[in-house]
Write an enzyme that holds these catalytic residues in place. Structure first.
Site, PDB file in Angstrom:
ATOM      1  N   HIS A 192       0.885  -1.166   0.000  1.00 35.71           N
ATOM      2  CA  HIS A 192       0.000   0.000   0.000  1.00 35.71           C
ATOM      3  C   HIS A 192       0.924   1.218   0.000  1.00 35.71           C
ATOM      4  O   HIS A 192       2.007   1.182   0.603  1.00 35.71           O
ATOM      5  CB  HIS A 192      -0.817   0.124   1.281  1.00 35.71           C
ATOM      6  CG  HIS A 192      -1.705  -1.032   1.603  1.00 35.71           C
ATOM      7  ND1 HIS A 192      -1.264  -2.158   2.230  1.00 35.71           N
ATOM      8  CD2 HIS A 192      -3.040  -1.205   1.418  1.00 35.71           C
ATOM      9  CE1 HIS A 192      -2.292  -2.989   2.412  1.00 35.71           C
ATOM     10  NE2 HIS A 192      -3.367  -2.439   1.921  1.00 35.71           N
ATOM     11  N   ASP A 234       2.302   2.001   3.371  1.00 32.75           N
ATOM     12  CA  ASP A 234       3.268   1.061   3.976  1.00 32.75           C
ATOM     13  C   ASP A 234       4.690   1.540   3.746  1.00 32.75           C
ATOM     14  O   ASP A 234       5.576   1.307   4.561  1.00 32.75           O
ATOM     15  CB  ASP A 234       3.213  -0.338   3.319  1.00 32.75           C
ATOM     16  CG  ASP A 234       1.853  -0.981   3.357  1.00 32.75           C
ATOM     17  OD1 ASP A 234       1.078  -0.668   4.275  1.00 32.75           O
ATOM     18  OD2 ASP A 234       1.582  -1.812   2.463  1.00 32.75           O
ATOM     19  N   GLU A 262      -9.067 -13.600  -1.575  1.00 34.41           N
ATOM     20  CA  GLU A 262      -8.323 -13.899  -0.343  1.00 34.41           C
ATOM     21  C   GLU A 262      -9.033 -14.997   0.446  1.00 34.41           C
ATOM     22  O   GLU A 262     -10.242 -14.934   0.685  1.00 34.41           O
ATOM     23  CB  GLU A 262      -8.195 -12.621   0.499  1.00 34.41           C
ATOM     24  CG  GLU A 262      -7.509 -12.875   1.830  1.00 34.41           C
ATOM     25  CD  GLU A 262      -7.059 -11.605   2.529  1.00 34.41           C
ATOM     26  OE1 GLU A 262      -6.633 -10.667   1.831  1.00 34.41           O
ATOM     27  OE2 GLU A 262      -7.138 -11.556   3.762  1.00 34.41           O
TER      28      GLU A 262
HETATM   29  C1  XLS Z   1      -7.523  -6.568   4.305  1.00 29.89           C
HETATM   30  C2  XLS Z   1      -7.050  -6.801   2.948  1.00 29.89           C
HETATM   31  C3  XLS Z   1      -5.875  -5.931   2.538  1.00 29.89           C
HETATM   32  C4  XLS Z   1      -5.724  -5.956   1.045  1.00 29.89           C
HETATM   33  C5  XLS Z   1      -4.929  -4.828   0.507  1.00 29.89           C
HETATM   34  O1  XLS Z   1      -8.257  -7.347   4.868  1.00 29.89           O
HETATM   35  O2  XLS Z   1      -6.756  -8.144   2.799  1.00 29.89           O
HETATM   36  O3  XLS Z   1      -4.719  -6.333   3.186  1.00 29.89           O
HETATM   37  O4  XLS Z   1      -5.171  -7.140   0.605  1.00 29.89           O
HETATM   38  O5  XLS Z   1      -5.460  -3.601   0.828  1.00 29.89           O
HETATM   39 NI    NI Z   2      -5.778  -9.016   1.169  1.00 31.69          NI
HETATM   40 NI    NI Z   3      -7.575  -9.513   4.458  1.00 26.47          NI
END
Ligand code: XLS
Ligand code: NI
Ligand code: NI
Length: 438
Positions: free
Chosen positions: A99, A102, A266
């Protein structure tokens, strides 16, 4: 200067190895179904967990011991870049993700913040050049700073919306500068707490406007990254607009954004949505939008995004089973470890162990999934289970020949109906055999 105790690059030693600093299954050069493991998996390290995470939780402060923490400000930001390239080298991982917030500290004004960012991006670029490492994706953090209390592209405050647009504009420019292969939109605070004070229609329209502007600007500057949306059902908001793959797909379709976006799926977000990881991957794959994955796992006893390193072989196998069947595999996406070491694993070396465990789990999943496919284990079971659609009345349904009238005529003379067992326990036993024996 070493941040990881001068650990030598991790090598593949095979499944009998007892060396904690060796891969047991991940052999980057092993060829599976015509591609190397390196090409199939395209691993990435997540900057926010590996280099900015502190190990804090709502009840206690950070526990992580990191040598770079002796620095502050821009020196800290540069030290983290050094740590990042050291870790990528140790792990033999080609990609990383970050990000904007970061990598560089925010200043008092947007101008100052952007200046800090430009400086660190230039430093990252130098490191990429000398190491050959690549950026899998970048994104904008529009959820940490209090200005985003009501959201970013779905805020009620147009001033915040403008700020968010400026932030993404800059992030797209940096993505181009670093040759990023993808650009991610995860809807941090794009959701709502209650409909009592929310104009949902306006918020969704505005989100779509925002994404269209991003598409237009990327085109204008010649940034040809694949745009990805990362669904998540909740946390931080109670109801996130990009709830899951299916919800996100219908949003993209409604607003004519589908040609420009794929999904970044994810694992822990899938389970928070009440789905399995493989369900979300299958929905994406069937709709041609499986773009990349954030590899982690949740804890079934906890209701939040625990972002643990993925070590569940059952899940990595079924995930790789989807990816292998995706057109072009993971394509220009990758397996990004959006995962953090537990608060009790506070030494820097734990970050190395954690990635080894995650990489081995995906490598093993890849091996087992490839063998399952090669032997057509599930395909044969599924072919057999749906055999009734291959001939007779089933074939008429599939070819479009059937109507309610012809189906009624069939049903009236077909008595009794005969069903077959799904053989679920037998199938699970076979999958276990593959997990153990391959
Ligand atoms: C949060 C998300 C974040 C994204 C990127 O839960 O997984 O980490 O991957 O902003
Ligand atoms: Ni993520
Ligand atoms: Ni996440």
């Amino acid at each position: 200067m070493s941040y990881f105790g001068n650990v030598a690059p991790i090598k593949f030693e095979g499944k009998q190895s007892t060396n904690p600093l060796a891969f047991k299954f991940y052999n980057p050069n092993e060829v599976i179904l015509g591609k190397t493991m390196r090409e199939h998996l395209r691993f990435a390290v997540a900057y926010w967990h590996a280099f900015t995470g502190s190990g804090s939780d709502p009840f206690g402060s950070g526990t992580a011991i990191r040598d770079w923490d002796k620095f502050s400000g821009m020196d800290l930001a540069k030290a983290r870049v050094d740590a990042c390239f050291e870790l990528l080298n140790i792990l033999d991982v080609d990609y990383f993700c970050f990000h904007d917030r970061d990598i560089a500290p925010e200043g008092d004004t947007l101008q100052e913040t952007n200046k800090n960012l430009d400086e660190i991006v230039a430093y990252i670029k130098e490191n990429m050049k000398s190491s050959g490492k690549k950026l899998l994706w970048n994104t904008a953090n529009m959820f940490t700073n209090p200005r985003f209390v009501h959201g970013a592209a779905t805020t009620n405050n147009a001033e915040v919306y403008a700020y968010a647009a400026a932030q993404v504009k800059k992030a797209l420019e940096h993505g181009k500068e670093l040759g990023s292969e993808n650009y991610v939109f995860w809807g941090g605070r794009e959701g709502y707490e209650t409909l009592l004070n929310t104009d949902m229609g306006l918020e969704l329209d505005n989100l779509a406007r925002f994404l269209h502007m991003a598409v237009d600007y990327a085109k204008e500057i010649g940034f040809d990254a694949q745009f990805l949306i990362e669904p998540k059902p909740k946390e931080p908001t109670k109801h996130q607009y990009d709830f899951d793959a299916a919800t996100t797909l219908s949003f993209l379709q409604k607003y004519n954004l589908l040609p420009h976006f794929k999904l970044n799926i994810e694992a822990n977000h899938a389970t928070l949505a009440g789905h399995t990881f493989e369900h979300e991957l299958r929905v994406s794959r069937l709709n041609g939008v499986l773009g990349s994955i954030d590899a982690n796992q949740g804890d079934m006893l906890l209701g939040w995004d625990t972002d643990e390193f993925p070590t569940d072989l059952y899940s990595t196998t079924l995930a790789m089973y989807e990816i292998l069947q995706n057109e072009g595999g993971i394509g220009r996406g990758g397996v990004n470890f959006d995962a953090k070491v537990r608060r009790t694993s506070f030494e820097a070396i734990d970050v190395v162990y954690a990635h080894i465990a995650g990489m081995d789990a995906f490598a093993r999943g890849l091996q087992v999934a490839a063998k399952l496919l090669e032997d057509r284990v599930l395909e044969n079971i599924i072919d057999d289970r749906y055999a009734s659609f291959k001939s007779g009345i089933g074939a008429d349904i599939v070819s479009g020949k059937a109507s309610f009238k012809t189906l009624e005529a069939y049903a009236l003379q077909n008595n009794p109906i005969v069903n077959k067992s799904g053989r679920l326990e037998n199938i699970k036993g076979i999958v276990n055999q593959y997990l153990i024996n391959v």
